[in-house]
Motif scaffolding. Structure first.
Motif, PDB file in Angstrom:
ATOM      1  N   TYR A 240      -1.535  10.958   2.406  1.00 33.27           N
ATOM      2  CA  TYR A 240      -0.418   9.769   2.203  1.00 33.27           C
ATOM      3  C   TYR A 240      -0.827   9.022   3.528  1.00 33.27           C
ATOM      4  CZ  TYR A 240       2.877  11.983   5.065  1.00 33.27           C
ATOM      5  OH  TYR A 240       3.037  12.260   6.886  1.00 33.27           O
TER       6      TYR A 240
ATOM      7  N   ILE B  86      -7.407   7.900   0.196  1.00 33.33           N
ATOM      8  CA  ILE B  86      -5.325   8.383  -0.333  1.00 33.33           C
ATOM      9  C   ILE B  86      -6.177  10.341  -0.604  1.00 33.33           C
ATOM     10  CG2 ILE B  86      -3.976   8.743  -1.820  1.00 33.33           C
ATOM     11  CD1 ILE B  86      -3.693   5.968  -1.551  1.00 33.33           C
ATOM     12  N   GLU B  87      -7.260  10.354  -2.004  1.00 32.20           N
ATOM     13  CA  GLU B  87      -7.256  12.155  -2.322  1.00 32.20           C
ATOM     14  C   GLU B  87      -7.930  12.953  -1.431  1.00 32.20           C
ATOM     15  OE1 GLU B  87      -9.696  11.263  -5.848  1.00 32.20           O
ATOM     16  OE2 GLU B  87      -7.754   9.965  -6.818  1.00 32.20           O
TER      17      GLU B  87
ATOM     18  N   MET C 159       1.045   3.296  -3.276  1.00 30.15           N
ATOM     19  CA  MET C 159       0.650   3.943  -3.749  1.00 30.15           C
ATOM     20  C   MET C 159       0.784   5.143  -3.703  1.00 30.15           C
ATOM     21  SD  MET C 159      -3.291   2.008  -3.109  1.00 30.15           S
ATOM     22  CE  MET C 159      -3.906   2.290  -3.479  1.00 30.15           C
ATOM     23  N   VAL C 160       1.226   5.819  -1.944  1.00 28.07           N
ATOM     24  CA  VAL C 160       1.696   7.018  -2.590  1.00 28.07           C
ATOM     25  C   VAL C 160       2.725   7.683  -2.250  1.00 28.07           C
ATOM     26  CG1 VAL C 160      -0.135   6.757  -0.531  1.00 28.07           C
ATOM     27  CG2 VAL C 160       1.457   6.898   1.032  1.00 28.07           C
TER      28      VAL C 160
ATOM     29  N   GLN D 249      -7.511   4.407  -3.435  1.00 32.77           N
ATOM     30  CA  GLN D 249      -7.508   5.707  -4.246  1.00 32.77           C
ATOM     31  C   GLN D 249      -8.415   6.455  -3.772  1.00 32.77           C
ATOM     32  OE1 GLN D 249      -4.952   5.282  -5.952  1.00 32.77           O
ATOM     33  NE2 GLN D 249      -5.204   7.604  -5.836  1.00 32.77           N
ATOM     34  N   PRO D 250      -9.742   6.496  -3.582  1.00 33.67           N
ATOM     35  CA  PRO D 250     -10.624   7.923  -2.966  1.00 33.67           C
ATOM     36  C   PRO D 250     -10.440   8.187  -1.291  1.00 33.67           C
ATOM     37  CG  PRO D 250     -12.429   6.182  -3.613  1.00 33.67           C
ATOM     38  CD  PRO D 250     -10.591   5.784  -3.814  1.00 33.67           C
TER      39      PRO D 250
ATOM     40  N   PRO E 164      -6.783  -1.353  -4.373  1.00 36.43           N
ATOM     41  CA  PRO E 164      -6.717   0.295  -4.900  1.00 36.43           C
ATOM     42  C   PRO E 164      -8.134   1.086  -5.410  1.00 36.43           C
ATOM     43  CG  PRO E 164      -4.922  -1.450  -6.633  1.00 36.43           C
ATOM     44  CD  PRO E 164      -5.824  -1.873  -5.820  1.00 36.43           C
ATOM     45  N   PHE E 165      -8.864  -0.177  -5.545  1.00 42.48           N
ATOM     46  CA  PHE E 165      -9.867   0.556  -6.471  1.00 42.48           C
ATOM     47  C   PHE E 165     -10.863   1.545  -4.787  1.00 42.48           C
ATOM     48  CE2 PHE E 165      -9.586  -2.169  -9.146  1.00 42.48           C
ATOM     49  CZ  PHE E 165      -9.599  -2.055 -10.668  1.00 42.48           C
TER      50      PHE E 165
ATOM     51  N   SER F 239       1.070  -1.546   0.028  1.00 41.48           N
ATOM     52  CA  SER F 239       0.144   0.121  -0.499  1.00 41.48           C
ATOM     53  C   SER F 239       0.742   0.955   0.043  1.00 41.48           C
ATOM     54  CB  SER F 239      -1.398   0.055   1.234  1.00 41.48           C
ATOM     55  OG  SER F 239      -1.841  -1.095   0.488  1.00 41.48           O
TER      56      SER F 239
END
Length: 506
Positions: free
Chosen positions: A173, A168-169, A44-45, A165-166, A161-162, A41
């Motif tokens: 991080y 994280i946005e 991803m950041v 991702q929202p 990831p799906f 994970s």
């Protein structure tokens, strides 16, 4: 620690599937999901982490938890044989949760890396859940459970990831580490409440010095292999790290042959176990390198005219999801087959499937349907090889040392993955095309890609040799049959402890 759930006799172990066993399996899979989250994970950041800590050391941020896992593994594996698999698994989850909290609040890079070191303990969850399953279930049922717990977490890898991702946005991080801390807490609570303790304990003590030498040596060597491409193979710091790692491993091997109770008894490694480890290190390197190659060519558009390339919008997600589905299918089927015919047969089958899929990638590098099929087959091979490797090694080892041998399997799988991934990366690096990039990353010639595939295919073929020797000798079947005719009872547990102590004496 409450030991009221400890199972003292064979006839109280799970002998068939039930609601209780399904619950246990789900909890053990949850613990393994944490290991995947800890390792994967943060990638991803990665850009946000580099910006926040004002550093360009992406390699350290990427590899730190896995390297820490190599350091933790020998100590945790041996401890699980002495103090109980459930107890050490719970400790592992709490260490990983504490590490996530440290990463969440870390004001500096060094404190963040300290948190990643503690998070790396989650690497041990995989082999601890395997060893625990082997002892709270009868052998036939346990092999199926092992297939599930070693591959079930891949389902989460498809949707993670799906889901993330929202978040994280919205939260940056820190969302990754908050999720890891919460997951560690939930997994630890579920293990504490629902999972019984393993019934067998070894005797003796922990060779802490040997554990530090082995873990530190492995971590240093893996760090050199993992970071050499980014930091330079001949840089003074990395060469010193390699020398220190080699010296530590040499010192550990010297002591392991002389102390009464080494962290891993080299003298007790039988020919079948050594053949198993050889097959696993070659096969793991093969399937991990092919999964890496799929991720690379998935980013290359076909219109570059390189002779390979598959990148085209949503096809990338399909290419990356197919191996995860294959891992689940391969692991589950391998566990089922192992329970009926022994674990050597699905190990050979997984290697064969992997070899076929690898050589088929000569066409798959430029044909999307073939690439998707090959990716799924490589995933199946990965799931089958991992589950079968754990089952086979545990079947060949004494019950009071199954935690230790499961830890050795984990380290061997990681070692093969890192080394062959590095070798494949060097092949692609040596065949780069100047001035041409895909999404900003340099690309290689078709010759480089074909050499990469050839290397992975040859390693699969080499891995088949020790696997076939094991299958022909009936490895794992005789051990399983012997355990079926000699069930674990309180008296045999005591005898096993005594025998284990005797066997470690020079």
């Amino acid at each position: 620690m409450n030991d009221t759930l400890e199972i003292p006799a064979a006839d109280t172990r799970e002998q068939r599937w039930s609601k209780r066993l399904a619950l246990w399996t789900a909890v053990l899979i949850l613990a393994n999901v944490l290991a995947d989250v800890v390792i994967g994970s943060p990638m991803m950041v990665l850009p946000q982490l580099l910006d926040h800590f004002d550093t360009d050391q992406a390699a350290w941020l990427n590899a730190s938890a896995m390297l820490a896992g190599a350091i933790w593994s020998p100590l945790l594996a041996k401890s699980s044989d002495l103090f109980g698999k459930r107890r050490i698994l719970l400790t592992t989850l709490l260490l990983a949760g504490a590490g996530a909290v440290i990463c969440l609040v870390a004001p500096t890079l060094w404190i963040f890396l300290l948190g990643r070191f503690f998070q790396g303990a989650a690497f041990a969850a995989v082999f601890l859940t395997v060893a625990l399953a082997r002892q709270i279930c009868t052998p036939r049922v346990a092999m199926a459970v092992v297939g599930l717990v070693t591959s079930g977490s891949s389902v989460v890898g498809i949707i993670e990831p799906f889901l993330m991702q929202p978040i994280i946005e919205l939260f940056g991080y820190r969302a990754v580490f908050l999720a890891a801390a919460l997951l560690a807490g939930v997994a630890a609570l579920c293990v504490r409440v629902f999972i019984p303790e393993s019934p067998i304990r070894g005797s003796g003590r922990i060779d802490v010095g040997g554990a530090l030498l082995l873990g530190g040596g492995l971590g240093a060597v893996l760090a050199y292999v993992s970071l050499g491409t980014h930091l330079g193979w001949c840089s003074g710091g990395l060469l010193a790290l390699l020398a220190a790692g080699a010296a530590a491993l040499a010192a550990w091997a010297f002591l392991a042959l002389r102390v009464e109770e080494p962290i891993i008894d080299l003298r007790a490694l039988s020919r079948p176990i050594l053949l198993t480890l050889l097959a696993l290190v070659l096969a793991a390197g093969s399937f991990r390198s092919m999964l890496q190659l799929t991720g690379i060519i998935a980013q290359v558009p076909p219109d570059l005219g390189l002779g390979y390339g598959l990148g085209a919008g949503e096809t990338i997600a399909v290419l990356l999801a197919a191996p995860n589905l294959g891992i689940v299918l391969g692991g589950v089927c391998a566990g089922w087959v192992a329970g009926r015919f022994g674990p050597a047969l699905p190990l050979v089958g997984g290697i064969a499937v992997g070899a076929v899929a690898t050589f088929a990638m000569f066409a798959g590098v430029s044909a999307l349907p073939v690439a998707i099929a090959c990716g799924a087959m490589v995933g199946m091979a990965a799931g089958a090889i991992g589950a079968s490797g754990y089952n086979l090694a545990a079947s060949l080892e004494a019950p009071d040392r199954q935690g230790t041998i499961a830890g050795v399997v984990s380290v061997v799988l990681a070692l093969g993955s890192v080394v062959v991934n590095f070798a494949g990366g060097e092949v692609l690096k040596a065949t780069r095309i100047p001035g041409i990039t895909a999404d900003g990353a340099p690309v290689s010639t078709a010759t480089g890609v074909y050499l990469y595939v050839t290397m992975a295919g040859v390693l699969f073929v080499l891995a088949a040799v020790p696997a076939l020797l094991l299958a022909r000798s009936g490895a794992g079947i005789r051990a399983q049959s012997s355990k079926r005719h000699n069930p674990i009872t309180p008296s045999t547990t005591i005898a096993a402890r005594s025998a284990g102590g005797e066997s470690r004496r020079p």
